[in-house]
Design an enzyme around this catalytic site. Sequence first.
Site, PDB file in Angstrom:
ATOM      1  N   ASP A 147     -29.860 -89.283  42.899  1.00  0.00           N
ATOM      2  CA  ASP A 147     -30.385 -90.172  41.859  1.00  0.00           C
ATOM      3  C   ASP A 147     -29.275 -90.729  40.980  1.00  0.00           C
ATOM      4  OD1 ASP A 147     -30.036 -87.571  40.939  1.00  0.00           O
ATOM      5  OD2 ASP A 147     -31.904 -87.505  39.795  1.00  0.00           O
ATOM      6  N   GLU A 285     -19.417-108.272  47.816  1.00  0.00           N
ATOM      7  CA  GLU A 285     -18.265-107.886  48.625  1.00  0.00           C
ATOM      8  C   GLU A 285     -18.277-106.410  48.989  1.00  0.00           C
ATOM      9  OE1 GLU A 285     -18.078-109.540  45.721  1.00  0.00           O
ATOM     10  OE2 GLU A 285     -17.456-111.552  46.328  1.00  0.00           O
ATOM     11  N   GLN A 346      -9.089-116.965  40.794  1.00  0.00           N
ATOM     12  CA  GLN A 346      -9.313-117.163  42.236  1.00  0.00           C
ATOM     13  C   GLN A 346      -8.087-116.818  43.086  1.00  0.00           C
ATOM     14  OE1 GLN A 346     -12.686-118.603  42.613  1.00  0.00           O
ATOM     15  NE2 GLN A 346     -12.489-118.078  40.460  1.00  0.00           N
TER      16      GLN A 346
END
Lengths: 549, 549
Positions: A147, A285, A346
């Site tokens: 959990d 990803e 990026q």
Amino acid sequence: MTKLELWRELAAQLRVDSIRATTEAGSGHPTSSMSAADLMAVLLADHLRYDFANPKHPANDHLVFSKGHASPLLYALFKAAGAITDAELLTLRKFGSRLEGHPTPVLPWVEVATGSLGQGLAVGLGIALAGKYLDKLSYRVWVLSGDSEMAEGSVWEAVQHAAHYKLGNLICIVDVNRLGQRGETMLGWNTRAYAQQAQAFGWRTLEIDGHNLDEIDRAYAQAEGSSEAPGDSVATRRAYGDALRALGAARPDVVALDGEVSNSTYAEDFARVYPDRYFEMYIAEQQMVAAAVGLQVRGYTPFASTFAAFLTRAYDFIRMAAVSRANIKLVGSHAGVSIGWDGPSQMGLEDIAMMRAVGGSTVLYPCDANQTAQLVVQMADRPGVVFLRTTREKTPVLYAPEQRFPIGGSVVLRRSERDAATIVAAGITLHEALRAQQQLAGEGIAARVIDAYSIKPIDAATLRQAARETGRLVTVEDHWPEGGLGEAVLAALATGEPVPPVRLLGVKAMPGSGTPEELLDAAGISARHIAHAVRELVGAPSPTGAGKH
Amino acid sequence: MTKLELWRELAAQLRVDSIRATTEAGSGHPTSSMSAADLMAVLLADHLRYDFANPKHPANDHLVFSKGHASPLLYALFKAAGAITDAELLTLRKFGSRLEGHPTPVLPWVEVATGSLGQGLAVGLGIALAGKYLDKLSYRVWVLSGDSEMAEGSVWEAVQHAAHYKLGNLICIVDVNRLGQRGETMLGWNTRAYAQQAQAFGWRTLEIDGHNLDEIDRAYAQAEGSSEAPGDSVATRRAYGDALRALGAARPDVVALDGEVSNSTYAEDFARVYPDRYFEMYIAEQQMVAAAVGLQVRGYTPFASTFAAFLTRAYDFIRMAAVSRANIKLVGSHAGVSIGWDGPSQMGLEDIAMMRAVGGSTVLYPCDANQTAQLVVQMADRPGVVFLRTTREKTPVLYAPEQRFPIGGSVVLRRSERDAATIVAAGITLHEALRAQQQLAGEGIAARVIDAYSIKPIDAATLRQAARETGRLVTVEDHWPEGGLGEAVLAALATGEPVPPVRLLGVKAMPGSGTPEELLDAAGISARHIAHAVRELVGAPSPTGAGKH
């Protein structure tokens, strides 16, 4: 003996063995094993279709202990199944034992390493993808989750993708024992909350008392029913690079995944021709890498691509893939400042360091199209975690299609008897290095140029020869200097022999936006900076109009 | 002019300016800007409480463009607010411009970098934690998210934590435009599905037509209402290390976060004394780092801890923290094979490489308790991403409490006139290095020992002096050799000068379980391996019973 009696005895034995093993080891997680003993007893006795004598059998179910901390329970299961002896069970956590603190594939019945929480369901999803869409076999994937680990975002990436790909063959058992390492979980005993969350993503859920053996049995039977649901077809997706498409023609085991940028990574070239072997992983990803690990469990050869910068998102999964001894291929595009206008968020500037520091990994960085094609073919058969770094910008084709580029090799592109220094580069900076070499030649300074397309393993012999023969080296990379090409070259040279003077050029300050040319120059890794570094090393004056700025 | 007319004109201007800027730049993401123009027009005109002339004002609302690709829209907003001129707007993506391809804090109205999707809500949550529990101010945090990024698990970590901490001051605007870069999202136009998912985690949701200006206005007004909801108190949590607790007494700006292992990292020592400045982040490492970034936006000094291995889970967030120019302190415990029994999934073996390859980062690795205490104090004032690597095992106390350990320094622990080699170590291997030095001294071989507790920046001057004076170096680390201490030492030595023979010792094969001693020895980084490497470098014979194995 009734079924109920058998389950009860087996569960008791699993509890006893979990305690005996951890007591003998003097450490471990017995409580995590206790809470799931009933769940696993019923599974082993009546639901898991698994031939322990033949763990590679294609029809076998798959069992992933996502809560790897419950390894004593897993090993107790193996003992109950006759796979290991009682004597071996008591070697838990001892040096040289196959029964490590958390499960790894050094055991033939363990397919992927767990112990970093939140990864089991994501990897199980990869196995389930293989079962439903590639193997087309009816095996089930059982994932035992804790959990606590439901707090990991990667779990929710898997929950979304399982619904999207309608994976009725993926069964997640969440063992709600209310306790993390430190204390109570966010949701405590609120099993309803977990169920509602999963339902909101399209899952079918069953809430039961995990110590009521009949309830457990009925729940498994219902979950198995779901796995016979008819699957709909995977939507046709875009594609990948030419090389991967060509490889796909020759190798039916090659599959591709991408993180919602297939039109940037050119995974779409593959997807268009082989839509049945392409999986769109959207912007998730961690799940993409985990699915690749799951797919290779079933013998597929997965190539997973996104921007190099965004592979950082999945670094824990990549690290664990190495612990799993998984064979996966990762492709990171848009490396370095040379992507230009998009800015630093990026730009892959740490990917070489990150991927080199993965156990047993391979790191490749081609500079032209033909070299890329050759390396992609070799990647398919290279074991371990294999990383290919690609560049956004177009670069000139330097090599003929028939030229070979062995992993661990390099290419000496420029050399002479009079070389006074060596420039080591790869990818986009190789082209800058060639320009610098030409500029220097015009000034009467001969420089060797080495294309270090294989960064790990690196071609130590050629580098050492260049060091001996030219006496000075400049390395240049579109990456932070830490852990990159330059340090790989230094490590190759520093093997007990003296190392000649070396100058490391790399990106040293946070870049912004601009043209690729402006950014390469501002980062100090353009041709003029390389030429300047060589001049300084050889003690030559700067020509008018050039030099340090 | 009515409100409606004003909104319509403003939205039209935002659209026009987004198109003009991207057209001038020749690249960018105009469509992502178009879809949110109405949403942002109403926000700017009537809901965002923000003084553009005074961006640091504590009462300001916070606006995070999680969909950083919509930067043209953000910059158009800045122009509409009078913060930038039209001429500057048209410098978008040009070299030297503050208007980078994706927003970064080089602009005074941008607090954190975005552009790596799925991070904005997680960072916004950190700001909201500060607002509700620390600042106790009524500012709101507005996060503009894209629909594509809802696939990132980190978004769901944030969704869980926002509910757990009852953050009515956090407002997430999901702009459902149905499109990712490559094609349609998993859920397409199904806004109901997003709403149901968020509701399942306890969020209040409002579904509206994002181009109906009146609906937008009403939705914002309702969302603002939630932010007045009474907060309940944060549960009292466990603690952190002695040092952090002491620092907490002196510095009210220091706050701590932990990923559900505070009893292992000793974050619990802090939490027990300062429960109001401690945030339990459960097993959600991405959210933990993101919250730290958010907390520092409001001037707090966050220390976030977990096992070093699990910081890999948050690598993209750490990378982006550097792009955000954020000041955060990360503490990774359980480094290396020396953790022993738990096996490789729990061992931090790549963390030095990973953290060195972060722009502007600091990497510290203490070997004893007093050094740790000193370094923790310095971390508080050190800008950027500062990482402290700690060890699971007890290590002897070498230093006096009053000794100083400046960042960028080192300690020469053993030295003589006759030193024939230098051993460079840090953390647990320093103790192995000292044992090796003693063993070698008994054989008549004098070796210098350097404690390189500051791995980045590293003490290049002391290392160069040792290289000159002793002529040979051995580095030893409990980490993969790639990108670690050894390569940092090589890079410090290779600055245009020749480098003497260096031998790098590190973990070269995947470890298993065992005692710390067994694993250090099996990895080749124990005292006897260090002594052997020194003997080989100086050409001395192995004494009986020692040497290579």
